[in-house]
Write a protein that holds these residues in place. Structure first.
Motif, mmCIF file in Angstrom:
data_model
loop_
_atom_site.group_PDB
_atom_site.id
_atom_site.type_symbol
_atom_site.label_atom_id
_atom_site.label_comp_id
_atom_site.label_asym_id
_atom_site.label_seq_id
_atom_site.Cartn_x
_atom_site.Cartn_y
_atom_site.Cartn_z
ATOM 1 N N PRO A 80 38.666 34.607 34.125
ATOM 2 C CA PRO A 80 38.725 33.184 34.468
ATOM 3 C C PRO A 80 38.825 32.977 35.977
ATOM 4 O O PRO A 80 39.167 33.894 36.726
ATOM 5 N N GLU A 81 38.540 31.755 36.377
ATOM 6 C CA GLU A 81 38.704 31.384 37.784
ATOM 7 C C GLU A 81 40.200 31.279 38.087
ATOM 8 O O GLU A 81 40.968 30.750 37.291
ATOM 9 N N ILE A 82 40.592 31.789 39.248
ATOM 10 C CA ILE A 82 41.989 31.690 39.660
ATOM 11 C C ILE A 82 42.208 30.324 40.286
ATOM 12 O O ILE A 82 41.512 29.940 41.225
ATOM 13 N N LYS A 83 43.168 29.584 39.711
ATOM 14 C CA LYS A 83 43.470 28.249 40.202
ATOM 15 C C LYS A 83 44.957 27.969 39.981
ATOM 16 O O LYS A 83 45.599 28.659 39.192
ATOM 17 N N PRO A 84 45.513 26.976 40.670
ATOM 18 C CA PRO A 84 46.963 26.727 40.592
ATOM 19 C C PRO A 84 47.479 26.439 39.182
ATOM 20 O O PRO A 84 48.551 26.874 38.824
ATOM 21 N N GLN A 85 46.750 25.712 38.389
ATOM 22 C CA GLN A 85 47.217 25.351 37.046
ATOM 23 C C GLN A 85 46.464 26.148 35.986
ATOM 24 O O GLN A 85 45.735 25.604 35.177
ATOM 25 N N MET A 86 46.662 27.454 35.988
ATOM 26 C CA MET A 86 46.006 28.313 35.003
ATOM 27 C C MET A 86 46.798 28.309 33.707
ATOM 28 O O MET A 86 48.021 28.276 33.720
ATOM 29 N N ASP A 87 46.074 28.378 32.597
ATOM 30 C CA ASP A 87 46.731 28.600 31.315
ATOM 31 C C ASP A 87 47.353 29.993 31.344
ATOM 32 O O ASP A 87 46.813 30.909 31.983
ATOM 33 N N THR A 88 48.432 30.161 30.627
ATOM 34 C CA THR A 88 49.112 31.460 30.559
ATOM 35 C C THR A 88 48.152 32.548 30.111
ATOM 36 O O THR A 88 48.110 33.632 30.690
ATOM 37 N N LYS A 89 47.338 32.246 29.103
ATOM 38 C CA LYS A 89 46.392 33.248 28.600
ATOM 39 C C LYS A 89 45.415 33.685 29.699
ATOM 40 O O LYS A 89 45.037 34.855 29.769
ATOM 41 N N ASP A 90 45.026 32.750 30.576
ATOM 42 C CA ASP A 90 44.094 33.086 31.650
ATOM 43 C C ASP A 90 44.739 33.967 32.716
ATOM 44 O O ASP A 90 44.072 34.805 33.323
ATOM 45 N N VAL A 91 46.024 33.788 32.935
ATOM 46 C CA VAL A 91 46.747 34.667 33.865
ATOM 47 C C VAL A 91 46.723 36.089 33.314
ATOM 48 O O VAL A 91 46.436 37.050 34.034
ATOM 49 N N TYR A 92 46.996 36.228 32.022
ATOM 50 C CA TYR A 92 46.989 37.556 31.400
ATOM 51 C C TYR A 92 45.589 38.171 31.420
ATOM 52 O O TYR A 92 45.433 39.366 31.667
ATOM 53 N N LEU A 93 44.571 37.357 31.187
ATOM 54 C CA LEU A 93 43.200 37.864 31.203
ATOM 55 C C LEU A 93 42.804 38.289 32.617
ATOM 56 O O LEU A 93 42.136 39.313 32.802
ATOM 57 N N THR A 94 43.223 37.538 33.611
ATOM 58 C CA THR A 94 42.975 37.920 35.010
ATOM 59 C C THR A 94 43.615 39.275 35.300
ATOM 60 O O THR A 94 42.992 40.152 35.910
ATOM 61 N N ALA A 95 44.846 39.442 34.854
ATOM 62 C CA ALA A 95 45.543 40.722 35.066
ATOM 63 C C ALA A 95 44.835 41.854 34.324
ATOM 64 O O ALA A 95 44.720 42.969 34.857
ATOM 65 N N ALA A 96 44.341 41.592 33.122
ATOM 66 C CA ALA A 96 43.625 42.623 32.369
ATOM 67 C C ALA A 96 42.377 43.074 33.119
ATOM 68 O O ALA A 96 42.075 44.272 33.187
ATOM 69 N N HIS A 97 41.656 42.127 33.707
ATOM 70 C CA HIS A 97 40.468 42.489 34.490
ATOM 71 C C HIS A 97 40.851 43.302 35.721
ATOM 72 O O HIS A 97 40.155 44.264 36.084
ATOM 73 N N ARG A 98 41.935 42.937 36.354
ATOM 74 C CA ARG A 98 42.400 43.668 37.544
ATOM 75 C C ARG A 98 42.784 45.101 37.156
ATOM 76 O O ARG A 98 42.451 46.055 37.865
ATOM 77 N N GLU A 99 43.478 45.260 36.045
ATOM 78 C CA GLU A 99 43.890 46.591 35.593
ATOM 79 C C GLU A 99 42.696 47.426 35.154
ATOM 80 O O GLU A 99 42.662 48.634 35.388
ATOM 81 N N LEU A 100 41.704 46.798 34.554
ATOM 82 C CA LEU A 100 40.479 47.514 34.191
ATOM 83 C C LEU A 100 39.781 48.038 35.445
ATOM 84 O O LEU A 100 39.336 49.187 35.491
ATOM 85 N N ALA A 101 39.714 47.214 36.479
ATOM 86 C CA ALA A 101 39.088 47.647 37.736
ATOM 87 C C ALA A 101 39.874 48.811 38.346
ATOM 88 O O ALA A 101 39.274 49.770 38.856
ATOM 89 N N SER A 102 41.183 48.752 38.276
ATOM 90 C CA SER A 102 42.001 49.841 38.809
ATOM 91 C C SER A 102 41.799 51.118 38.001
ATOM 92 O O SER A 102 41.665 52.207 38.564
ATOM 93 N N TYR A 103 41.776 50.973 36.682
ATOM 94 C CA TYR A 103 41.506 52.135 35.834
ATOM 95 C C TYR A 103 40.169 52.770 36.199
ATOM 96 O O TYR A 103 40.066 53.983 36.383
ATOM 97 N N ASN A 104 39.120 51.938 36.310
ATOM 98 C CA ASN A 104 37.790 52.460 36.641
ATOM 99 C C ASN A 104 37.776 53.143 37.998
ATOM 100 O O ASN A 104 37.132 54.192 38.164
ATOM 101 N N PHE A 105 38.470 52.574 38.970
ATOM 102 C CA PHE A 105 38.558 53.182 40.298
ATOM 103 C C PHE A 105 39.129 54.601 40.202
ATOM 104 O O PHE A 105 38.542 55.555 40.695
ATOM 105 N N TYR A 106 40.271 54.735 39.568
ATOM 106 C CA TYR A 106 40.925 56.046 39.481
ATOM 107 C C TYR A 106 40.146 57.011 38.595
ATOM 108 O O TYR A 106 39.981 58.188 38.934
ATOM 109 N N ASN A 107 39.651 56.533 37.469
ATOM 110 C CA ASN A 107 38.917 57.413 36.570
ATOM 111 C C ASN A 107 37.632 57.921 37.224
ATOM 112 O O ASN A 107 37.322 59.113 37.148
ATOM 113 N N ASP A 108 36.890 57.026 37.870
ATOM 114 C CA ASP A 108 35.662 57.431 38.553
ATOM 115 C C ASP A 108 35.963 58.421 39.675
ATOM 116 O O ASP A 108 35.231 59.390 39.875
ATOM 117 N N PHE A 109 37.043 58.167 40.399
ATOM 118 C CA PHE A 109 37.410 59.069 41.491
ATOM 119 C C PHE A 109 37.805 60.437 40.950
ATOM 120 O O PHE A 109 37.454 61.465 41.522
#
Length: 151
Positions: A80-109
């Motif tokens: 989701p787009e990051i904005k001041p009034q995000m739904d709670t579920k969207d905050v969690y989904l944003t974090a999931a995408h961030r963690e997926l990117a971190s996982y891919n970074f370390y795994n690929d490395f």
């Protein structure tokens, strides 16, 4: 030991901590804020681990591999787009995408390294990021699709 990689990984963990704290400061939902503080704290622990590992104070055995139950939500639901009034579920989904990117970074490395202590340590950090993703995807699914009294 590859100090260039370790410096890059330390910077990445600082960036992740700052990302979560910035998101924390942008939203008003207290439940989501609590989750963001938790995950920012996890990124801070990763940074401290990497610094201690780099300085030879601990070995890669200080991290353990854990079993991860993958829901693969971030792989199938757009961030989701990051904005001041995000739904709670969207905050969690944003974090999931961030963690997926971190996982891919370390795994690929890790896949660029030959077997050994450094590769093992990188894979363990990748596993930690995947475990974080599992937790925020769990929060997302329980928030986006709450259990009803009828089942």
């Amino acid at each position: 030991m590859n100090n260039t990689f370790l410096d890059l990984a330390i910077d990445r963990e600082i960036e992740a901590y700052n990302f979560y704290m910035d998101l924390y400061n942008r939203i008003s939902d207290n439940t989501a804020k609590d989750a963001l503080l938790w995950i920012a704290g996890e990124e801070k622990k990763h940074k401290e681990f990497l610094i201690n590992y780099k300085e030879g104070k601990i070995s890669s055995t200080a991290l353990k591999l854990t079993k991860v139950e993958e829901q693969k939500i971030a792989e199938h639901v757009a961030a989701p787009e990051i904005k001041p009034q995000m739904d709670t579920k969207d905050v969690y989904l944003t974090a999931a995408h961030r963690e997926l990117a971190s996982y891919n970074f370390y795994n690929d490395f890790a896949m660029m390294h030959t077997d050994g202590e450094l590769k093992e340590m990188i894979l363990k950090i990748a596993n930690q990021e995947l475990k974080h993703k599992e937790k925020v995807e769990y929060l997302y699914s329980n928030t986006a699709f709450p259990q009803t009294a009828g089942g």
